[in-house]
Design a protein around this motif. Structure first.
Motif, PDB file in Angstrom:
ATOM      1  N   LYS A 219       0.827  -1.176  -0.359  1.00 40.77           N
ATOM      2  CA  LYS A 219       0.250  -0.238  -0.069  1.00 40.77           C
ATOM      3  C   LYS A 219       0.649   1.469  -0.056  1.00 40.77           C
ATOM      4  N   SER A 220       0.193   2.315  -1.062  1.00 41.40           N
ATOM      5  CA  SER A 220       1.500   3.738  -1.514  1.00 41.40           C
ATOM      6  C   SER A 220       0.683   5.078   0.055  1.00 41.40           C
ATOM      7  N   SER A 221      -0.208   4.483  -0.970  1.00 42.99           N
ATOM      8  CA  SER A 221      -1.414   6.432  -0.427  1.00 42.99           C
ATOM      9  C   SER A 221      -2.469   6.014  -0.950  1.00 42.99           C
ATOM     10  N   SER A 222      -3.353   7.493  -0.160  1.00 41.63           N
ATOM     11  CA  SER A 222      -5.090   6.964  -0.893  1.00 41.63           C
ATOM     12  C   SER A 222      -4.744   7.806  -2.101  1.00 41.63           C
ATOM     13  N   VAL A 223      -5.839   7.387  -2.450  1.00 39.29           N
ATOM     14  CA  VAL A 223      -6.375   8.185  -4.238  1.00 39.29           C
ATOM     15  C   VAL A 223      -6.494   9.620  -3.659  1.00 39.29           C
ATOM     16  N   ASP A 224      -7.277  10.141  -2.639  1.00 40.04           N
ATOM     17  CA  ASP A 224      -7.381  11.023  -2.582  1.00 40.04           C
ATOM     18  C   ASP A 224      -5.791  12.363  -3.428  1.00 40.04           C
ATOM     19  N   THR A 225      -4.726  11.408  -2.751  1.00 37.68           N
ATOM     20  CA  THR A 225      -3.861  12.275  -4.019  1.00 37.68           C
ATOM     21  C   THR A 225      -3.615  12.247  -5.159  1.00 37.68           C
ATOM     22  N   LEU A 226      -4.163  11.625  -5.920  1.00 41.30           N
ATOM     23  CA  LEU A 226      -4.288  11.325  -7.619  1.00 41.30           C
ATOM     24  C   LEU A 226      -5.623  12.480  -7.920  1.00 41.30           C
ATOM     25  N   PHE A 227      -6.834  12.611  -6.859  1.00 35.80           N
ATOM     26  CA  PHE A 227      -8.200  13.430  -7.530  1.00 35.80           C
ATOM     27  C   PHE A 227      -7.799  14.768  -7.406  1.00 35.80           C
ATOM     28  N   THR A 228      -7.199  14.934  -6.555  1.00 37.31           N
ATOM     29  CA  THR A 228      -7.094  16.704  -5.819  1.00 37.31           C
ATOM     30  C   THR A 228      -5.697  17.143  -6.082  1.00 37.31           C
TER      31      THR A 228
ATOM     32  N   SER B 272      -1.886  18.047  -8.472  1.00 33.57           N
ATOM     33  CA  SER B 272      -1.411  17.973 -10.406  1.00 33.57           C
ATOM     34  C   SER B 272      -0.859  16.292 -10.954  1.00 33.57           C
ATOM     35  N   PHE B 273      -1.116  16.162 -12.202  1.00 30.03           N
ATOM     36  CA  PHE B 273      -0.926  15.113 -12.169  1.00 30.03           C
ATOM     37  C   PHE B 273       0.625  14.707 -12.716  1.00 30.03           C
ATOM     38  N   LYS B 274       0.581  15.964 -12.914  1.00 30.29           N
ATOM     39  CA  LYS B 274       2.556  15.828 -13.574  1.00 30.29           C
ATOM     40  C   LYS B 274       3.231  15.395 -12.593  1.00 30.29           C
ATOM     41  N   ASN B 275       3.748  15.059 -11.147  1.00 35.64           N
ATOM     42  CA  ASN B 275       4.471  14.917 -10.177  1.00 35.64           C
ATOM     43  C   ASN B 275       3.731  13.268 -10.592  1.00 35.64           C
ATOM     44  N   GLN B 276       2.733  12.653 -10.803  1.00 34.25           N
ATOM     45  CA  GLN B 276       2.103  11.396  -9.955  1.00 34.25           C
ATOM     46  C   GLN B 276       2.418  10.547 -11.590  1.00 34.25           C
ATOM     47  N   SER B 277       2.993  10.397 -12.542  1.00 37.45           N
ATOM     48  CA  SER B 277       2.649   9.758 -13.167  1.00 37.45           C
ATOM     49  C   SER B 277       3.790   8.305 -12.901  1.00 37.45           C
ATOM     50  N   GLY B 278       3.208   7.101 -13.281  1.00 32.79           N
ATOM     51  CA  GLY B 278       3.355   6.410 -12.922  1.00 32.79           C
ATOM     52  C   GLY B 278       3.200   4.999 -12.017  1.00 32.79           C
ATOM     53  N   ILE B 279       1.269   5.797 -11.034  1.00 32.69           N
ATOM     54  CA  ILE B 279       0.862   5.781 -10.313  1.00 32.69           C
ATOM     55  C   ILE B 279       0.401   4.263 -10.949  1.00 32.69           C
ATOM     56  N   ILE B 280       0.021   3.686  -9.312  1.00 33.24           N
ATOM     57  CA  ILE B 280      -1.519   2.249  -9.666  1.00 33.24           C
ATOM     58  C   ILE B 280      -2.071   1.657  -8.924  1.00 33.24           C
ATOM     59  N   LEU B 281      -2.948   2.282  -9.390  1.00 31.36           N
ATOM     60  CA  LEU B 281      -4.282   2.247  -8.566  1.00 31.36           C
ATOM     61  C   LEU B 281      -4.728   0.600  -8.261  1.00 31.36           C
ATOM     62  N   ASP B 282      -4.830   0.433  -7.137  1.00 28.35           N
ATOM     63  CA  ASP B 282      -5.334  -0.824  -6.606  1.00 28.35           C
ATOM     64  C   ASP B 282      -7.238  -0.638  -6.367  1.00 28.35           C
ATOM     65  N   PHE B 283      -8.153  -1.386  -7.556  1.00 25.15           N
ATOM     66  CA  PHE B 283      -9.136  -1.912  -7.107  1.00 25.15           C
ATOM     67  C   PHE B 283      -9.699  -2.184  -5.605  1.00 25.15           C
ATOM     68  N   GLY B 284      -8.668  -3.509  -5.081  1.00 24.04           N
ATOM     69  CA  GLY B 284      -9.529  -4.113  -4.152  1.00 24.04           C
ATOM     70  C   GLY B 284      -9.737  -5.601  -4.967  1.00 24.04           C
ATOM     71  N   GLU B 285      -9.925  -5.549  -6.277  1.00 22.26           N
ATOM     72  CA  GLU B 285     -11.030  -6.921  -6.550  1.00 22.26           C
ATOM     73  C   GLU B 285     -11.013  -6.983  -8.307  1.00 22.26           C
ATOM     74  N   HIS B 286     -11.143  -8.085  -8.568  1.00 23.02           N
ATOM     75  CA  HIS B 286     -11.007  -8.196  -9.924  1.00 23.02           C
ATOM     76  C   HIS B 286     -12.289  -8.069 -10.752  1.00 23.02           C
ATOM     77  N   LEU B 287     -12.063  -7.127 -11.789  1.00 21.22           N
ATOM     78  CA  LEU B 287     -13.450  -6.401 -12.130  1.00 21.22           C
ATOM     79  C   LEU B 287     -13.665  -6.605 -13.808  1.00 21.22           C
ATOM     80  N   THR B 288     -14.133  -6.478 -14.402  1.00 17.52           N
ATOM     81  CA  THR B 288     -14.490  -6.955 -15.887  1.00 17.52           C
ATOM     82  C   THR B 288     -15.582  -5.975 -16.004  1.00 17.52           C
ATOM     83  N   GLY B 289     -15.295  -4.881 -16.812  1.00 16.00           N
ATOM     84  CA  GLY B 289     -16.072  -3.580 -17.133  1.00 16.00           C
ATOM     85  C   GLY B 289     -15.074  -2.731 -17.857  1.00 16.00           C
TER      86      GLY B 289
END
Length: 501
Positions: free
Chosen positions: A23-32, A34-51
């Motif tokens: 675990k790294s950080s809250s997704v709130d950091t991503l959403f609030t 600038s993305f320019k310094n967050q390139s390469g971020i990996i999001l975890d949805f916590g479960e397998h999803l199809t959609g």
């Protein structure tokens, strides 16, 4: 479905395929921010999803004076995110791999990637943007899809916690593969295969009970049979329903259609559908007779030379004669039982004699009474596949079956199962001959092994001793949510006295 958190992935030789997730950080950091310094971020949805994946972009500063380009990489398992896809030299299409380049001409914007995806993790990289403005990713989510609409009943409180976990992951696997048809895998081979249909329908009957999906698949296959009545091994729905042109027909899969139709009738009592599809089922019994020798043995070599694909298992070097002999006998019995339920036994009156002839031939030519197990082919190969199908077909009685399954474990050249598909039949064979505790232990060992390696859906191929095994020469293209791996759901729920105590 929204991402739960951002994660980092760390090389770890003890983790599955060499990558662990921290675990790294809250997704709130991503959403609030600038993305320019967050390139390469990996999001975890916590479960397998199809959609379908959607992201929203908002300006932080200035005006978008140029397009912005992103790379998205979606993964079912961590190694998919971290293993370079190129140069690519596998046996399947590079396009199955889930990386997407997305160019956004202006902001603010809401973008949905058109391709349906199957994943737990998504890596977002910034490939190009203008220095004259700044932006953030304001939101990201997946609209998940499945045709599983109900919640299966809870297991007994006495159930071993590992089996509870295996059952839940099996449900997740089945749910993800239950789309508009039973799919082979929602990431790769997104189509209907008869062999997977049979196993998925068994698990569905014990869990989600979406019998209309089974019915739809049975009709789709029947509608795409050849003029001569042969069933295609697999079919696609779009742009219009069609089979895989030029692909070999899969011999034993066509026979398992009849087993599926019988199970559907038992589960639903839908005689109208069964009667309408009876002619299709009856036609599948014609092909085995074409390759039956005078002595009652199936001629696997001639069938293969005539263009039939004999599958049985993903195991290199497996001789398939004995296993297919058993599959033919079992599905002949299924077909005759189906005929009796529909009052059609006169139309297949020859089946009991054929069953008897093939059973006697199997005992005479394929059974080594001295060593107490069945062999296959000219080299008298010994395999789990041969024993499993001789038991499934009831060629071997309870005593012979137990003896065979125990004796092959003492023979150092026995061909082991190559993956979850054959493991299903091996475990069912153990149950059939009363080796209940052994069946339970083997299910926990095999599927529990995937759980311990971090699976949240069960995999297409699994070798406890080789995390990088792939039939396609490149492990990221494996399907890590695969239909034929869902069947612990069937065993745990159909046999509660074995698996829930």
């Amino acid at each position: 479905k929204k991402p739960l958190h951002a994660v980092t992935m760390v090389k770890d030789e003890k983790a599955f395929q060499g990558w662990r997730v921290d675990k790294s950080s809250s997704v709130d950091t991503l959403f609030t921010k600038s993305f320019k310094n967050q390139s390469g971020i990996i999001l975890d949805f916590g479960e397998h999803l199809t959609g379908y994946f959607t992201f929203k972009l908002d300006l932080v500063r200035g005006v978008s004076d140029a397009p912005t380009r992103f790379k998205f990489t979606f993964g079912e398992v961590p190694a998919e995110i971290n293993t370079p896809f190129d140069p690519f030299d596998a046996d399947l299409s590079r396009a199955w791999l889930q990386d997407e380049i997305v160019t956004v001409p202006e902001m603010p914007a809401t973008v949905t990637i058109p391709r349906r995806l199957a994943f737990r993790y998504v890596k977002i990289e910034l490939l190009g943007t203008s220095r004259y403005f700044d932006f953030k990713i304001a939101d990201a989510f997946c609209k998940a899809t499945t045709s599983a609409k109900t919640t299966p009943t809870k297991l007994a409180p006495t159930t071993n916690p590992m089996l509870v976990q295996i059952d839940q992951i099996g449900q997740n696997t089945l749910k993800e593969c239950m789309q508009t048809v039973y799919e082979d895998g929602p990431k790769r081979d997104r189509r209907l295969w008869i062999g997977d249909l049979y196993l998925e329908s068994l698990a569905n009957t014990q869990s989600f009970k979406n019998h209309s999906l089974t019915k739809r698949c049975l009709y789709l296959l029947a509608g795409l049979s050849t003029e001569g009545g042969d069933l295609p091994s697999n079919v696609f729905e779009t742009p219009t329903p069609h089979n895989q042109k030029g692909a070999p027909f899969l011999f034993e899969y066509s026979l398992l259609y009849n087993a599926t139709l019988l199970e559907y009738l038992k589960a639903t009592n839908d005689r109208v559908t069964a009667l309408e599809l009876w002619k299709v089922a009856k036609k599948q019994m014609e092909n085995p007779k074409k390759y039956l020798l005078e002595n009652g043995l199936f001629d696997a070599e001639i069938a293969a030379k005539n263009g039939w694909w004999l599958f049985v298992d993903w195991k290199e070097g497996l001789d398939k004669q004995t296993a297919v002999q058993g599959i033919i006998i079992m599905t002949m019995k299924n077909t005759y039982e189906l005929a009796q339920l529909l009052g059609k036994e006169k139309e297949v009156a020859e089946l009991p004699a054929l069953i008897d002839k093939m059973t006697k031939a199997a005992k005479m030519y394929l059974y080594d009474a001295e060593k107490g197990y069945f062999t296959s082919g000219k080299d008298r190969q010994v395999s789990y596949a041969a024993q499993a199908w001789m038991i499934m077909s009831e060629v071997a009685n309870k005593e012979e079956g137990q003896k065979a399954l125990k004796n092959i474990q003492l023979y150092d050249k026995t061909i082991q199962p190559g993956g979850p598909y054959l493991m299903h039949y091996y475990i069912e064979a153990m149950i059939k001959v009363g080796m209940n505790e052994e069946a339970k232990n083997e299910l926990v060992r095999f599927w529990g092994g995937m759980v311990q390696k971090g699976a949240d859906t069960f995999w297409e191929v699994y070798d406890p001793n080789n995390d990088f095994i792939s039939p396609y020469r490149f492990y990221p293209i494996n399907s890590y949510c695969h239909a034929w791996s869902c069947t612990p759901v069937y065993f745990i729920r159909k046999y509660p006295d074995i698996f829930q105590k």
